[in-house]
Every structure is written in C-alpha cells, then in structure tokens.
Write an enzyme that holds these catalytic residues in place. Structure first.
Site, PDB file in Angstrom:
ATOM      1  N   CYS A   1       8.527  35.237  -3.434  1.00  0.00           N
ATOM      2  CA  CYS A   1       7.854  36.376  -4.070  1.00  0.00           C
ATOM      3  C   CYS A   1       8.629  37.741  -4.025  1.00  0.00           C
ATOM      4  CB  CYS A   1       6.529  36.822  -3.449  1.00  0.00           C
ATOM      5  SG  CYS A   1       5.488  38.135  -4.185  1.00  0.00           S
TER       6      CYS A   1
ATOM      7  N   LYS B   1      -8.877  38.590 -15.439  1.00  0.00           N
ATOM      8  CA  LYS B   1      -9.426  37.556 -14.574  1.00  0.00           C
ATOM      9  C   LYS B   1     -10.690  37.228 -14.861  1.00  0.00           C
ATOM     10  CE  LYS B   1      -5.542  37.832 -11.337  1.00  0.00           C
ATOM     11  NZ  LYS B   1      -5.300  37.984  -9.902  1.00  0.00           N
TER      12      LYS B   1
ATOM     13  N   CYS C   1       2.049  41.853   0.946  1.00  0.00           N
ATOM     14  CA  CYS C   1       2.096  43.160   0.423  1.00  0.00           C
ATOM     15  C   CYS C   1       0.684  43.571   0.136  1.00  0.00           C
ATOM     16  CB  CYS C   1       3.173  42.986  -0.984  1.00  0.00           C
ATOM     17  SG  CYS C   1       2.037  42.718  -2.373  1.00  0.00           S
TER      18      CYS C   1
ATOM     19  N   ARG D   1      -6.420  34.875 -17.687  1.00  0.00           N
ATOM     20  CA  ARG D   1      -5.690  33.918 -16.761  1.00  0.00           C
ATOM     21  C   ARG D   1      -6.848  32.718 -16.523  1.00  0.00           C
ATOM     22  NH1 ARG D   1      -1.803  36.205 -13.572  1.00  0.00           N
ATOM     23  NH2 ARG D   1      -0.780  37.962 -14.487  1.00  0.00           N
TER      24      ARG D   1
END
Ligand code: SRM
Ligand code: SF4
Length: 567
Positions: free
Chosen positions: A436, A211, A475, A143
C-alpha cells in the site's frame, strides 16, 4: 456543484478521458512496468492499482534502479459469493500472474498482488472468463456491493444476496472502455462512434468512491453504516417490508486535519420493496450533482450530508426520486452474530466459517491454508463466500463432510474458529506495507504479535473469552474499518500508532482517539489499565467499547498504571 472552486485534476482527467479510455490502450501495450499518473488514475476504474514494493524501494534507489512496480487487481463480487469453480479459477491465477496469495478484502472481495503490467490484460481477461469482473472495483464509481454473507437458505438472506447482485449489476458505468481494453471488444473509436452517454453517472462519473452495503438488522457483520449508502432491509418474518436508506457513512480521514473525519451513515428515508434501485439511483444522483469536485479529501457523501444538513438532503433526494419519501422507520438494534465455525444453512447442508488472518490466503511454513482450501473446494465442491471480516465461509457442505474437512484443515496446520480467542476471531488488519502506497506503518505483518500481546493482557484480567473487536490499519484511511470497533490501532509513523477505543461491537458507534503515537511495543501495556478497570467496574452486559465510552477519554487516560496489576 456545491463548490465554486475549480475542479480537481482528477475531475479534468475524467472529463477528457473519452469514457475512461484515456491513453490506456497505448500505455498498456508499451514496454516497461510503470504507467503515467493519468493512466494510474484511470486504471482504478477498471479495478487495478499500480503499486511498488516498498520494502525494496530505498535499496533500489540507492542502486539507481527503478522501483519494483506491479499491480493490485481487485475482483468485484457482490455479497462475497463465489462458486467452487470461480474460486479455483482465482486460486490458479494467484500462481500464474500474482504473488501466490489471494487476499480477502474487508468488502467481501478478493485481491491479487504483484501482477506485472504485461500480465494485466491476461489476468483481467481470465477473471472475466470465470464470470467475474474487476470493472468498477475501484475508482469514482459504485464499488463492490456488500451484503450479509451468511449462506442461510431462507427468504431473508436470498433477498439480500439478490439485491446486492442487482445493485452491483445495474449501477455500473455504460462505457465499454473496460471491454475494449481488457476483453478484446472492438473499440468504439474504430467504429467511428462517440463515447457512450452515461445516464446515471454523467461524463465525470462520481466525485469520489461510492460504497453500498445491504444488511438485515440481525446480521451487521458488514458494518452497514460505514457505507456511503447503507441499506437496512426490514422484514416481518420472511416478508420484506422495505428498506431504510442510511446516507453518509465513510471512515477515511487525515491525521491532524479536523475537516476530515469518520462518520456513520444516518438512516434518512424508507423505500418500499420495489423501490431499492430507484432509491439508490436517487442517492447517487444527489452525490453526483452536489458532491465536492474541487477537494478530493472532502468529496465523500458524508461531507455533503454534514455541510448541507439531513433535511436538505431528504428534500433534494425526493426531487430525484420523483415522489415524497417517508422518513426512515424505527428498526431493531443491529447485531453481529457469530458466523465462523459450523452452522446449519436451513436446507440440510452446512457452512463452515474459517478464520483467515488478515484475509491472506497463502501457504506459509506450518500453515498451508491456500492448499487446504483448494483441496476442500475440489473434493467437496463447496462454494466459498468471502466476508467483510476477511474470512471465508465454505457453504453447501453435507453433514458427513464435517469430519474429513476438519481433518484436512488440521493436517494443513489451519486453526479453526474454536482454537482462537474471540479477539483473534474478530481482528482485522489492512495490507499496509509493503504494497500500500499510503501506509505510514505496518498492519498485516504486525497483526500476529500485536494480537498476542493484547491477548496476554486480556488473559491477565480474566477477559480472554471477552468478545472485543480489534482493527489495525497502517494509516488513518480506515480500510479495516478501524474506527468502527472496540479498539482501533491506526498507523501514525513507522512503529507508532494512534490508539482508538469506544466503538461498539455492533457497528453503531465510532471510537475516539485515546492516545497518539504509541510505540508498537507499548500498545498492549497502554491498554492494560483499561482492561483492569473494565474487569473490575463493568456494568451488567456492558461491552468493552461501551465501558470506554461511559468513562470517556479523560477518565481513561487518568487510570493509574498500577491498575495493570489489579487482577
Ligand atoms: Fe481502502 C485506499 C485497501 C476497504 C477507505 N484501500 C486504499 C488503497 C487502494 C490504497 C491506495 O489508494 O493507494 C489500499 C490498497 C492496499 C493494498 O495493498 O491492497 C486499500 N481498502 C483496502 C482493502 C483491500 C483493505 C483490506 O484489508 O481488505 C479493502 C478493499 C475493499 C474492496 O474489496 O473494495 C479496503 N477502504 C476500505 C474500507 C472499508 C469498507 O469499505 O468497508 C474503507 C473505509 C470506508 C470508507 O470508504 O470510508 C477504506 N481506502 C480507504 C480510503 C479513504 C477514503 C476516504 O474517504 O478518505 C483510501 C484512500 C483514498 O481513497 O484516497 C483507501
Ligand atoms: Fe493502505 Fe491505509 Fe488502507 Fe491500510 S488503511 S490499506 S495503510 S490506505
């Protein structure tokens, strides 16, 4: 592969996708605003997610209408760096194709929300026209590479920025699918060619998102240890000694599934100044070949590290690197400096760090932040840098710009860093509802009232000026790096949150769960006894997270509610 279980459906999809093409060309051209599940999964690799407006979903269903589908489009911009012209191009696209907002992400990117399928190609093409890309901004690939954002004009920061750009550019898939689908490149299939080989990723790319962040110990505003590969560059003065590679960071977890958990990266090996790319490729190859491809919930590098052990990982890494690797070097403690407000760049110019609540650049009644930023970028030609704290640094301002820039911001109702408490300056919140699909509760939309309630409690105990990091997510996936700060508020179900405390400001320790399912209205009063005890009993130089860790969950839970009135 580490598991004998069959590969997940996404693995089979990638394998059969002809280099991430699948049936996307046809689906993007088809009428309607929705795409198939396969297209949804492949489009992520090209930087876009299908979403729907969750606010209207139930009412639409009751009326027999389909959901209000649109796409989130994520720009990949290593180190958060933009030119003035690029910023203005993105700003314009927010009106042409998006929902009139730009959203700075916690990985120094920019997202558009509300782009309809019929506008996807035009949006992505326009982003490329501005010499930016969305390729691999999402999906099971490397990413956006984050880097210490402060635009200091010294060798340390120049190197960090250059390294992030180099890693971002070289760790892309070889597939031309993106260019064919969005940039009018002639299709390989039309030329009679097979999909391009993927020397680094292989035909199924990586088991999961991957990442990379790069920081110097003096500035860990990106939370480098939350990355799959955290690179800590070690300097002697301005001379680069090399890099510690920390493996296995990641925050996502699922409530009540102890097999999933947040983890900070382990500094494992040291590589020399010329070996960063080779070292990063070795880590990627390790995860590619041994990461879990059967269970996507346990597919991040962090689980491989814990399942097989750091010693095994180091030996395997040496195989890919092709030489013995030195253990990670001792390094100075990670620090998080203030980057908002005015700072000298070191070249006679200045940057101004402007707080952007939840990263949302928008015009709202009374606060016209988007217009203000546009006008400043046009008038003063400054180059914005997006930070992992969801804020913007306007770089390359002349000393004489200070008065007019501040006046312009104030005229648009924009708060400057000095107007805010440290809690507000450092607070993060993910988008959550309504865009989302994974949100269990609100985050961005309740940031302001939550913050105000907690600020009021801090003020009661004389702690208004205390530097405390607050992170709110809808979340447990941890997109606002919820478990990395002093206080984490994690969506549990509508209107209810799990409360985490005990992380540290420098991003070197994870928080722990103190309470589950706290009603939104009770969050501040649940924290009050902790603030009271902290104010009364903190050690010399002890931060709030350190204090909570010293006392531990049991003692914190036993604090009498009456302590609320102790101040
Ligand atoms: Fe995230 C998924 C937003 C940074 C961990 N994240 C999502 C999705 C795409 C929801 C989805 O899969 O359907 C969210 C889109 C919401 C929306 O409406 O825009 C989303 N994540 C974000 C952003 C925009 C949050 C923000 O407040 O800025 C950040 C975009 C960064 C970027 O530019 O690339 C963002 N996400 C993070 C971070 C923080 C970081 O990387 O520094 C994390 C924690 C670190 C990590 O990766 O573990 C993070 N996002 C996740 C996860 C959990 C991954 C896991 O290993 O379990 C998911 C869910 C998933 O992948 O299945 C997720
Ligand atoms: Fe969505 Fe959860 Fe990430 Fe927030 S933390 S953006 S609710 S996935």
């Amino acid at each position: 592969m580490s598991s004998s279980a069959p590969p997940s459906g996404v693995e089979r999809l990638k394998q059969g996708s002809q280099g991430l093409r699948g049936d996307l060309a046809r689906e993007l051209a088809a009428p309607g605003r929705e795409v198939s599940e396969d297209a949804y999964n492949l489009l992520k690799f090209h930087g876009t997610y299908e979403q729907h407006d969750r606010d209207t979903a139930t009412a639409r269903k009751q009326r027999g209408e389909e959901k209000d589908f649109s796409f989130m489009v994520r720009v990949r911009m290593p180190g958060g760096v933009l030119t003035a012209a690029q910023y203005l191009a993105l700003d314009g696209l927010a009106d042409t194709y998006g929902n009139a907002t730009l959203r700075i992400t916690t990985r120094e990117g920019v997202q558009f929300h509300g782009v309809i399928k019929q506008d996807l190609r035009a949006t992505i093409a326009a982003i490329n026209h501005a010499l930016l890309t969305t390729q691999s901004a999402c999906g099971d690939v490397v990413r956006n590479v984050t880097a210490t954002p402060a635009p200091r004009r010294d060798a340390v920061h120049a190197r960090l920025r250059a390294d992030a750009a180099m890693l971002s550019a070289t760790l892309l898939p070889a597939s031309r699918a993106y260019h064919e689908l969005f940039l009018d490149e002639q299709a390989q299939a039309e030329l009679g060619a097979a999909p391009e080989p993927e020397p680094l990723f292989g035909p199924t790319y990586l088991p999961r998102k991957f990442k990379i962040g790069i920081a110097a110990p003096s500035d860990n505003t990106i939370d480098v240890l939350t990355n799959d590969l955290g690179v800590i560059a070690l300097f002697e003065g301005e001379h680069l000694l090399g890099y510690n590679l920390a493996l296995g960071g990641g925050l996502g977890m699922t409530h009540n599934k102890p097999a999933t958990y947040p983890r900070l990266a382990t500094p494992l090996v040291f590589v020399g100044p010329d070996d960063l790319r080779r070292g990063a490729e070795a880590v990627i190859a390790l995860q590619r070949d041994f990461g879990n491809r059967a269970d996507r919930r346990r597919a991040r590098l962090k689980y491989l590290l814990d399942d097989r052990g750091a010693e095994w990982a180091k030996t395997a890494l040496e195989g890919y690197f092709g030489a013995p690797l030195a253990p990670a070097r001792a390094m100075p403690p990670l620090e998080v400096p203030e980057i908002l407000g005015w700072h000298a760049q070191g070249d006679g110019k200045f940057w101004l760090g402007i707080p952007v609540p939840s990263g949302r650049i928008a015009d709202r009644p009374g606060v016209r932040l988007r217009s203000a930023l546009r006008e400043i970028v046009v008038r003063f030609g400054c180059d914005p840098v997006m930070t992992g704290q969801q804020d913007v640094l306007l770089s390359n301002l002349a000393p004489g710009d200070r008065g007019p820039v501040e006046a312009l911001l104030r005229a648009h109702g924009v708060a400057l860093a000095e107007d805010l408490t440290p809690l507000a300056r450092w607070a993060l919140a993910c988008p959550a509802l309504p865009t989302c699909g994974l949100a269990l509760a609100e985050a961005e939309r309740v940031r302001a009232p939550m913050l105000a309630a907690i600020e009021a409690e801090l003020a009661r105990f004389g702690l208004a000026e205390e530097r405390i990091s607050l992170r709110i997510t809808g979340c447990p996936n941890g997109c606002a790096r919820t478990y990395g700060g002093d206080i984490g508020i994690v969506g549990r179900m509508p209107g209810h949150y799990a409360l985490y405390v005990g992380g540290d400001f420098a991003g070197t320790r994870l928080s722990f769960k103190l309470h589950d399912k706290v009603a939104e209205a009770d969050l501040a009063s649940t924290l009050a006894p902790l603030f009271a005890a902290f104010a009364a009993g903190r050690g010399e130089g002890e931060g709030f997270g350190d204090f909570c860790t010293r006392l531990g969950a049991e003692e914190l839970r036993a604090l009498p509610a009456s302590r609320r009135d102790a101040a």
